[in-house]
Design an enzyme around this catalytic site. Structure first.
Site, PDB file in Angstrom:
ATOM      1  N   THR A  95      19.095 -55.104 -10.602  1.00  0.00           N
ATOM      2  CA  THR A  95      20.104 -56.101 -10.950  1.00  0.00           C
ATOM      3  C   THR A  95      21.418 -55.454 -11.356  1.00  0.00           C
ATOM      4  OG1 THR A  95      18.315 -57.543 -11.731  1.00  0.00           O
ATOM      5  CG2 THR A  95      20.553 -58.107 -12.410  1.00  0.00           C
ATOM      6  N   SER A 214      30.182 -38.538 -19.612  1.00  0.00           N
ATOM      7  CA  SER A 214      29.832 -37.828 -18.391  1.00  0.00           C
ATOM      8  C   SER A 214      28.341 -37.528 -18.427  1.00  0.00           C
ATOM      9  CB  SER A 214      30.632 -36.523 -18.276  1.00  0.00           C
ATOM     10  OG  SER A 214      30.087 -35.691 -17.275  1.00  0.00           O
ATOM     11  N   GLU A 274      15.230 -51.157 -21.739  1.00  0.00           N
ATOM     12  CA  GLU A 274      13.840 -51.440 -22.053  1.00  0.00           C
ATOM     13  C   GLU A 274      13.610 -51.284 -23.560  1.00  0.00           C
ATOM     14  OE1 GLU A 274      11.811 -52.498 -19.611  1.00  0.00           O
ATOM     15  OE2 GLU A 274      13.501 -52.252 -18.219  1.00  0.00           O
TER      16      GLU A 274
END
Length: 296
Positions: A95, A214, A274
């Site tokens: 997604t 980065s 998560e």
């Protein structure tokens, strides 16, 4: 000459289930690129982690991860804990695809396969939170709970819109949390709306949320949002779209490779979208821990 062996680990439900319909063509393209490819299809949570570990034990040269940020996170957790780690290739089909955005990897599977077939690898940092690894973001605060509260079914039907729907639902209930943060570079104690420990510049689809971050500089970019009103929070979000939020007096920003975050409250942790347990937790940036395939 031996063809390099690659293990393709894929989530059949990610990205509105479009990936699996293209799988035969993807395998044909990778085989034509010189790889000897075998596949593993995930059926449940953490299966991608175990499949990645097994690929290390079986001495594969490459592991290709196909799916969204959750699948990529599982594969990285499997690779990062092992001593001998295959080079990672990404076929983004989820997604949000934060890692793919950070690496400028295309969503189109044909272009992704072209990049994989070029075999151009760079070293990439990995974040370690306790015993769990993350590649994009570790976060805490009520807003960071959105990504793992959105069901797979809702993401399949609504895509990125599912996160905005959940965010609007949570906005009226947002409250600051008390955090105690220590690091060699900066200490903080007080109330915050949000704490983000970013390893890449793309977080939750916002490509400029950590504009100076980065993936291979060896440090995290830490962003704290001070307590603010709902209109101020909405204004900050619009600034974040443009990458201008670090200039706000509501934001604290610093870089470090090591920090500990504690709270007297029960605060949940988000690792790459998560659920990652609760605070307290220590975070360490593992510089150049994985090699990943990118375009030339």
């Amino acid at each position: 000459m031996r063809r390099p062996r690659a293990r393709l680990i894929y989530n059949p439900t990610s990205g509105r289930e479009a990936f699996k319909s293209n799988l035969p063509s993807i395998l044909d393209t990778l085989e034509r690129g010189g790889y000897e490819v075998s596949t593993f299809m995930t059926h449940a949570q953490n299966e991608a982690t175990e499949a990645a570990k097994q690929a290390c034990l079986d001495e594969f040269d490459y592991v290709f991860a196909a799916g969204g940020d959750g699948t990529i996170n599982e594969v990285i957790n499997g690779l990062s804990i092992m001593e001998n780690r295959p080079t990672l290739g990404i076929l983004p089909s989820g997604t949000t695809n934060d890692l793919a955005r950070a690496l400028n990897l295309p969503r189109d599977w044909k272009k992704s396969c072209e990049i994989i077939n070029q075999r151009n690898a760079i070293p990439m940092d990995v974040g370690l939170a306790g015993s769990g690894y993350f590649i994009n973001i570790a976060g805490c605060g009520r807003m960071t709970e959105i990504t793992y509260e959105v069901s797979s079914k809702l993401k399949t039907h609504l895509g990125q819109l599912a996160y905005y729907v959940k965010g609007l639902e949570k906005l009226p209930r947002l409250k600051p949390i008390h955090l105690d943060i220590t690091s060699p570079d900066f200490d903080f104690e007080g109330k915050t709306m949000l704490c983000l420990i970013a390893n890449s510049n793309s977080v939750g689809g916002f490509e400029k949320l950590a504009p100076q971050a980065s993936l291979n500089d060896g440090v995290f970019d830490v962003i704290l949002v001070k307590p603010c009103t709902l209109p101020e929070l909405v204004h900050l979000a619009t600034m974040a779209v443009r990458g201008e939020h670090l200039q706000s007096d509501r934001v604290i920003y610093f870089q470090t490779d090591l920090l500990t975050v504690q709270s007297p409250e029960t605060v949940e942790l988000n690792l790459d979208g998560e659920y990652g347990g609760v605070l307290p937790q220590s975070f360490r940036c593992l510089k150049h821990h994985l090699n990943v395939l990118v375009g030339r």
